[in-house]
Each structure stands twice: as C-alpha cells, then as structure tokens.
Write a protein that holds these residues in place. Structure first.
Motif, PDB file in Angstrom:
ATOM      1  N   SER A  63      89.343  -4.471  -7.830  1.00 38.09           N
ATOM      2  CA  SER A  63      89.194  -3.603  -6.761  1.00 38.09           C
ATOM      3  C   SER A  63      87.898  -3.575  -6.083  1.00 38.09           C
ATOM      4  N   ASP A  64      87.914  -2.722  -5.067  1.00 34.75           N
ATOM      5  CA  ASP A  64      86.294  -2.624  -4.438  1.00 34.75           C
ATOM      6  C   ASP A  64      86.181  -1.247  -4.207  1.00 34.75           C
ATOM      7  N   PRO A  65      85.197  -0.696  -5.091  1.00 40.52           N
ATOM      8  CA  PRO A  65      84.576  -1.020  -6.356  1.00 40.52           C
ATOM      9  C   PRO A  65      85.674  -1.482  -7.591  1.00 40.52           C
ATOM     10  N   PRO A  66      85.391  -2.282  -8.442  1.00 44.15           N
ATOM     11  CA  PRO A  66      86.133  -2.656  -9.565  1.00 44.15           C
ATOM     12  C   PRO A  66      86.188  -1.314 -10.278  1.00 44.15           C
ATOM     13  N   ILE A  67      87.421  -1.198 -11.288  1.00 40.20           N
ATOM     14  CA  ILE A  67      87.695  -0.121 -11.929  1.00 40.20           C
ATOM     15  C   ILE A  67      88.180  -0.476 -13.209  1.00 40.20           C
ATOM     16  N   CYS A  68      87.949   0.459 -14.198  1.00 41.26           N
ATOM     17  CA  CYS A  68      88.461   0.265 -15.646  1.00 41.26           C
ATOM     18  C   CYS A  68      89.519   1.597 -15.879  1.00 41.26           C
ATOM     19  N   PHE A  69      90.282   1.319 -16.921  1.00 42.17           N
ATOM     20  CA  PHE A  69      90.897   2.218 -17.456  1.00 42.17           C
ATOM     21  C   PHE A  69      89.960   3.166 -18.441  1.00 42.17           C
ATOM     22  N   THR A  70      89.758   4.634 -18.066  1.00 40.28           N
ATOM     23  CA  THR A  70      89.093   5.187 -19.253  1.00 40.28           C
ATOM     24  C   THR A  70      90.068   6.609 -19.312  1.00 40.28           C
ATOM     25  N   VAL A  71      89.736   7.089 -20.881  1.00 38.50           N
ATOM     26  CA  VAL A  71      90.540   8.175 -21.106  1.00 38.50           C
ATOM     27  C   VAL A  71      89.261   9.175 -21.501  1.00 38.50           C
ATOM     28  N   ASP A  72      89.463  10.440 -20.974  1.00 36.22           N
ATOM     29  CA  ASP A  72      88.469  11.484 -21.379  1.00 36.22           C
ATOM     30  C   ASP A  72      88.819  12.154 -22.559  1.00 36.22           C
ATOM     31  N   ASP A  73      88.102  13.267 -22.769  1.00 38.03           N
ATOM     32  CA  ASP A  73      88.385  13.765 -24.044  1.00 38.03           C
ATOM     33  C   ASP A  73      89.754  14.817 -24.069  1.00 38.03           C
ATOM     34  N   ASP A  74      90.120  15.045 -22.874  1.00 37.87           N
ATOM     35  CA  ASP A  74      91.436  15.764 -22.742  1.00 37.87           C
ATOM     36  C   ASP A  74      92.492  14.968 -22.328  1.00 37.87           C
ATOM     37  N   ASP A  75      92.323  13.512 -22.671  1.00 39.27           N
ATOM     38  CA  ASP A  75      93.419  12.529 -22.874  1.00 39.27           C
ATOM     39  C   ASP A  75      94.017  12.216 -21.405  1.00 39.27           C
ATOM     40  N   ARG A  76      93.137  12.575 -20.416  1.00 35.95           N
ATOM     41  CA  ARG A  76      93.552  12.171 -18.930  1.00 35.95           C
ATOM     42  C   ARG A  76      92.979  10.650 -18.544  1.00 35.95           C
ATOM     43  N   LEU A  77      93.940  10.132 -18.017  1.00 35.61           N
ATOM     44  CA  LEU A  77      93.752   8.578 -17.754  1.00 35.61           C
ATOM     45  C   LEU A  77      92.873   8.574 -16.383  1.00 35.61           C
ATOM     46  N   LEU A  78      91.847   7.743 -16.421  1.00 35.13           N
ATOM     47  CA  LEU A  78      91.092   7.837 -15.126  1.00 35.13           C
ATOM     48  C   LEU A  78      90.741   6.389 -14.683  1.00 35.13           C
ATOM     49  N   ALA A  79      90.729   6.129 -13.253  1.00 36.33           N
ATOM     50  CA  ALA A  79      90.329   4.851 -12.872  1.00 36.33           C
ATOM     51  C   ALA A  79      88.887   4.855 -12.448  1.00 36.33           C
ATOM     52  N   TYR A  80      88.319   4.529 -13.498  1.00 32.62           N
ATOM     53  CA  TYR A  80      86.685   4.628 -13.642  1.00 32.62           C
ATOM     54  C   TYR A  80      85.888   3.637 -13.098  1.00 32.62           C
ATOM     55  N   PRO A  81      84.891   3.637 -11.919  1.00 34.03           N
ATOM     56  CA  PRO A  81      84.179   2.821 -11.263  1.00 34.03           C
ATOM     57  C   PRO A  81      83.463   1.971 -12.441  1.00 34.03           C
ATOM     58  N   ILE A  82      83.419   0.562 -12.464  1.00 36.94           N
ATOM     59  CA  ILE A  82      82.599  -0.104 -13.338  1.00 36.94           C
ATOM     60  C   ILE A  82      81.263  -0.383 -12.802  1.00 36.94           C
ATOM     61  N   PRO A  83      80.060  -0.260 -13.678  1.00 42.89           N
ATOM     62  CA  PRO A  83      78.775  -0.522 -12.950  1.00 42.89           C
ATOM     63  C   PRO A  83      78.588  -1.971 -12.916  1.00 42.89           C
ATOM     64  N   GLU A  84      77.758  -2.536 -12.120  1.00 43.23           N
ATOM     65  CA  GLU A  84      77.652  -3.864 -11.793  1.00 43.23           C
ATOM     66  C   GLU A  84      77.175  -4.724 -13.264  1.00 43.23           C
ATOM     67  N   GLN A  85      76.300  -3.968 -14.194  1.00 46.37           N
ATOM     68  CA  GLN A  85      75.994  -4.529 -15.171  1.00 46.37           C
ATOM     69  C   GLN A  85      76.917  -4.609 -16.330  1.00 46.37           C
ATOM     70  N   SER A  86      77.926  -3.895 -16.037  1.00 45.96           N
ATOM     71  CA  SER A  86      79.134  -4.043 -16.938  1.00 45.96           C
ATOM     72  C   SER A  86      80.607  -4.389 -16.619  1.00 45.96           C
ATOM     73  N   GLN A  87      80.601  -5.496 -16.041  1.00 51.34           N
ATOM     74  CA  GLN A  87      81.991  -6.083 -15.502  1.00 51.34           C
ATOM     75  C   GLN A  87      83.062  -6.669 -16.420  1.00 51.34           C
TER      76      GLN A  87
END
Length: 264
Positions: A63-87
């Motif tokens: 997407s714009d910006p690119p996202i990745c699946f991320t789960v926080d400590d409370d087990d919530r699924l987040l669409a987290y923006p990916i930094p350019e240095q880690s695509q």
C-alpha cells in the motif's frame, strides 16, 4: 642372489626403477557452502510458493505507505507502516508470524503470532490475533497470484488491507474477490526456503520407486524383498504422481503383482 623388492607404503619398487617426484598441486579455493546451490541461507527472501509459508513469516502489503502485520502486547492486530529501510524483513519480533500447514491438508494453513496466538476471522470479517487454539476460524487457504498471495478464510471471504478515513489501514476478511487490496507480499527466512527446495528435489528424485520399495519390504512375503518394476511401471507411477493419484496406482500395482495380500 637377486635383490628383494622393496616395499614403500604398499607400492612395490624394484631395483632400477626411477623414483618419480610428486608434483605439488594447488588446492582450489573452498567455496562458500552457504552460497552453494544458489543463494545464501541468511536473511529474508520473497515467498513465491505455498511451501515457503511454513516457518517464520513477514506479512506485508504494498500500500502507500507499505504496511506489515504487527501484534502488540495486548494481542491486537495492527497494520503498521513499514520504514523505508525495512521493506523486506521485520524490525521487531512482534512482526513475525509462524506459518504451519494443517495436518492432512495441502493448502490449509494457520498463522501464529509471536505471542503464541493464532490469526483468525469470524463470519463478519473481523480479523484478530488472540485465539489460543485452532478451529475453523483460524484456518486460512492461501492462493498464489501474480503479485503475491491471497488468503481465504473458512467462510469463503478474502483477507484485505482496507484504507480508512483519516489515514491508516485496517485488516479485514470480508472481500468477495481478489484484487490489489487482497494481495499480500510474504517474506520468509532463506534457510527454510532452501531446505524446502532441497527436500522437494530429493523427494522428486527418489520418486515412487522408493515408496513402493518400502511397501514391498513391509508387506511382500515372497521374492526376498526385491522390487519388480519395469520402465512401463515407472512411467505409469510417474503419471499417477503428477495427477495426484499415486496411492491408488500403487495399490493397483500391488494387487497386480500379488505382493500384498491385504490390498484386494
């Protein structure tokens, strides 16, 4: 009296023979075993087949910006923006899921977060990552597309990254068709990808002959466990394996050669 032959490290040397000096040969430089066979076994690489989805995974969306699946400590699924240095690789363990093929299936998978909980979807398309056990809600059927992977849940709906008002994205699973929003890019660890390729190549090389040989040794009561297989038999078993009916073909063959009294 003639001189007795002399022994030198197992080789006979007679009187009058000239000794040949050994030439020193340069040893070739050792190849990097990690790169032998194509590619390194370190880092993360793009998944391009279903077998690559077994093991640690980094699930992203272009997407714009690119996202990745991320789960926080409370087990919530987040669409987290990916930094350019880690695509192509995760920055934290919360961005890593572990894929596993469901036993007895070929294209049904489960995905576990770093918290030990499973990715799931209910009948309304709500996606979460807080389930501790596997049921139908935690089962996903990946499909390989030209741009990546699409994931269908047990209700026949597809996983998608939906852009919300005000910016950001939300992960849902209520899409009817596969398009850009439903296509994900998956990255896996290179060592698992190379291992899967080696195992697949070895299995293909051994073929049906090895499988039948194991059955012959287990069930055959005559012939001393020898395998009786012609070129025609090998060709037929190869065709059956490609068509997905190798078990049926091997059963028919055992009945034909009378090597298994329980197969009729």
């Amino acid at each position: 009296m003639a001189d007795a032959p002399k022994k030198s490290k197992g080789k006979l040397i007679f009187k009058g023979d000239k000794e040949h000096k050994k030439k020193k040969r340069k040893r070739p430089e050792a190849k990097d075993q990690g790169h032998e066979g194509g590619g390194s076994d370190e880092g993360w690489v793009r998944a391009d087949e279903l077998d690559d989805l077994v093991g640690p995974l980094f699930i992203t969306h272009p997407s714009d910006p690119p996202i990745c699946f991320t789960v926080d400590d409370d087990d919530r699924l987040l669409a987290y923006p990916i930094p350019e240095q880690s695509q192509t690789e995760p920055l934290i363990v919360n961005q890593v899921f572990v894929g596993a093929r469901l036993i007895g299936t070929s294209n049904t998978f489960t995905f576990k977060s770093s918290n030990g909980k499973y990715l799931s979807s209910d009948k309304f398309g709500v996606v979460s990552a807080d389930r501790e056990a596997i049921s139908g809600l935690e089962e996903w059927e990946p499909t390989l597309t030209e741009a990546g992977f699409a994931f269908k849940n047990t209700h026949g709906k597809f996983l998608m990254a939906d852009e919300i008002a005000g910016g950001g994205f939300k992960i849902r699973a209520d899409s009817e068709d596969v398009g850009f929003c439903e296509t994900f890019r998956i990255y896996c660890q290179a060592r698992f990808k190379l291992k899967a390729k080696r195992d697949k190549k070895k299995s293909k090389k051994e073929g049906s002959s090895t499988n039948e040989l194991e059955n012959v040794k287990r069930y055959q009561s005559w012939g001393g466990g020898r395998l009786h297989m012609s070129r025609e038999d090998k060709r037929k078993l190869k065709e059956a394996r490609e068509e997905g009916r190798v078990a049926e073909a091997m059963l028919d063959r055992r009945a034909k050669v009378k090597s298994d009294r329980y197969c009729k």
